[in-house]
Design a protein around this motif. Structure first.
Motif, PDB file in Angstrom:
ATOM      1  N   THR A   1     108.706  31.594 109.209  1.00 53.67           N
ATOM      2  CA  THR A   1     108.309  31.136 108.468  1.00 53.67           C
ATOM      3  C   THR A   1     107.055  31.243 107.868  1.00 53.67           C
ATOM      4  N   GLN A   2     106.760  31.395 106.723  1.00 51.21           N
ATOM      5  CA  GLN A   2     105.345  30.867 105.881  1.00 51.21           C
ATOM      6  C   GLN A   2     105.028  30.560 105.289  1.00 51.21           C
ATOM      7  N   PRO A   3     104.913  28.964 105.395  1.00 55.55           N
ATOM      8  CA  PRO A   3     105.004  27.969 104.185  1.00 55.55           C
ATOM      9  C   PRO A   3     103.791  28.657 102.835  1.00 55.55           C
ATOM     10  N   LEU A   4     103.811  28.387 101.727  1.00 53.43           N
ATOM     11  CA  LEU A   4     103.114  28.945 100.769  1.00 53.43           C
ATOM     12  C   LEU A   4     102.406  28.130 100.590  1.00 53.43           C
ATOM     13  N   LEU A   5     100.456  28.303 100.489  1.00 54.71           N
ATOM     14  CA  LEU A   5      99.975  27.010  99.772  1.00 54.71           C
ATOM     15  C   LEU A   5     100.168  27.072  98.464  1.00 54.71           C
ATOM     16  N   ILE A   6     100.246  27.659  97.611  1.00 53.88           N
ATOM     17  CA  ILE A   6     100.567  26.932  96.443  1.00 53.88           C
ATOM     18  C   ILE A   6     101.881  27.697  96.086  1.00 53.88           C
ATOM     19  N   PRO A   7     103.125  26.826  95.811  1.00 54.68           N
ATOM     20  CA  PRO A   7     104.208  27.505  95.627  1.00 54.68           C
ATOM     21  C   PRO A   7     104.593  27.806  94.695  1.00 54.68           C
ATOM     22  N   GLU A   8     105.373  28.847  94.571  1.00 50.24           N
ATOM     23  CA  GLU A   8     105.645  29.816  93.303  1.00 50.24           C
ATOM     24  C   GLU A   8     106.927  29.506  92.217  1.00 50.24           C
ATOM     25  N   PRO A   9     106.635  29.003  90.730  1.00 51.40           N
ATOM     26  CA  PRO A   9     107.462  29.000  90.620  1.00 51.40           C
ATOM     27  C   PRO A   9     108.342  30.703  90.301  1.00 51.40           C
TER      28      PRO A   9
ATOM     29  N   GLY B   1     112.639  28.547 101.458  1.00 47.28           N
ATOM     30  CA  GLY B   1     112.238  27.237 101.064  1.00 47.28           C
ATOM     31  C   GLY B   1     112.080  26.990  99.306  1.00 47.28           C
ATOM     32  N   ILE B   2     113.196  26.958  98.474  1.00 51.10           N
ATOM     33  CA  ILE B   2     113.092  26.199  97.167  1.00 51.10           C
ATOM     34  C   ILE B   2     113.398  24.493  96.778  1.00 51.10           C
TER      35      ILE B   2
ATOM     36  N   VAL C   1     108.735  35.620 106.984  1.00 46.81           N
ATOM     37  CA  VAL C   1     107.567  36.325 108.012  1.00 46.81           C
ATOM     38  C   VAL C   1     108.297  38.015 107.945  1.00 46.81           C
ATOM     39  N   LEU C   2     109.138  37.976 107.718  1.00 49.62           N
ATOM     40  CA  LEU C   2     109.315  39.561 108.376  1.00 49.62           C
ATOM     41  C   LEU C   2     109.812  40.121 107.296  1.00 49.62           C
ATOM     42  N   LEU C   3     109.430  39.944 106.252  1.00 55.46           N
ATOM     43  CA  LEU C   3     109.627  39.979 104.530  1.00 55.46           C
ATOM     44  C   LEU C   3     107.915  40.958 104.720  1.00 55.46           C
ATOM     45  N   GLY C   4     106.805  40.436 105.481  1.00 50.56           N
ATOM     46  CA  GLY C   4     105.785  40.939 105.565  1.00 50.56           C
ATOM     47  C   GLY C   4     104.954  40.786 104.423  1.00 50.56           C
TER      48      GLY C   4
END
Length: 149
Positions: free
Chosen positions: A8-16, A40-41, A56-59
């Motif tokens: 997984t790639q943690p998002l630096l800024i979570p997306e609402p 992750g939600i 990550v696989l979704l690029g």
């Protein structure tokens, strides 16, 4: 993939992600299964979820689009599917969303890599929706298409 988790790639800024209350509740019920798939939600209140990580696989695909597609899929189920069924359904869905799209340009190296990896799939003759992944044209078929016969 069945025995471990996806990268997984943690998002630096979570997306609402705005959803209706029923969709948000269903997604939160399946939070653990979604996390196992790299999504992750967190609950942000109302119908809003925060997307905190992404497979990550979704690029470069849109994380919001992937989450919405997964939630839409969950909403079509009459009852909450078993973990294995959910895992298989969601992986199929994610595969579709990470697939090469029409008019998407690939380098010769990318094309060769896809062909080389094709045999790694159990059912590589068709996509999860049953569409063929390759077609066989005989010489006669090709000649007919070019009006040579």
């Amino acid at each position: 993939m069945r025995t471990g988790t996806l990268d997984t790639q943690p998002l630096l800024i979570p997306e609402p992600v705005e959803l209706n209350a029923e969709q948000a509740a269903r997604a939160l019920e399946q939070r653990e299964a979604l996390a196992g798939l790299g999504l992750g939600i967190e609950d942000f209140g109302g119908g809003t979820l925060l997307l905190t990580s992404y497979p990550v696989l979704l690029g470069q695909r849109s994380p919001q689009t992937a989450l919405r597609a997964v939630v839409d899929h969950l909403m079509t189920q009459d009852r909450v599917p078993s973990r294995e069924v959910l895992f298989n359904d969601l992986l199929s869905l994610m595969a579709c969303h990470s697939a090469v799209r029409a008019n998407e340009r690939l380098s010769p190296e990318d094309m060769a890599a896809l062909v080389a990896q094709r045999d790694l799939a159990e059912a590589h003759h068709h996509c999860p929706h049953g569409r063929p992944t390759a077609l066989l044209f005989s010489r006669h078929d090709l000649e007919r298409q070019f009006r040579r016969v």
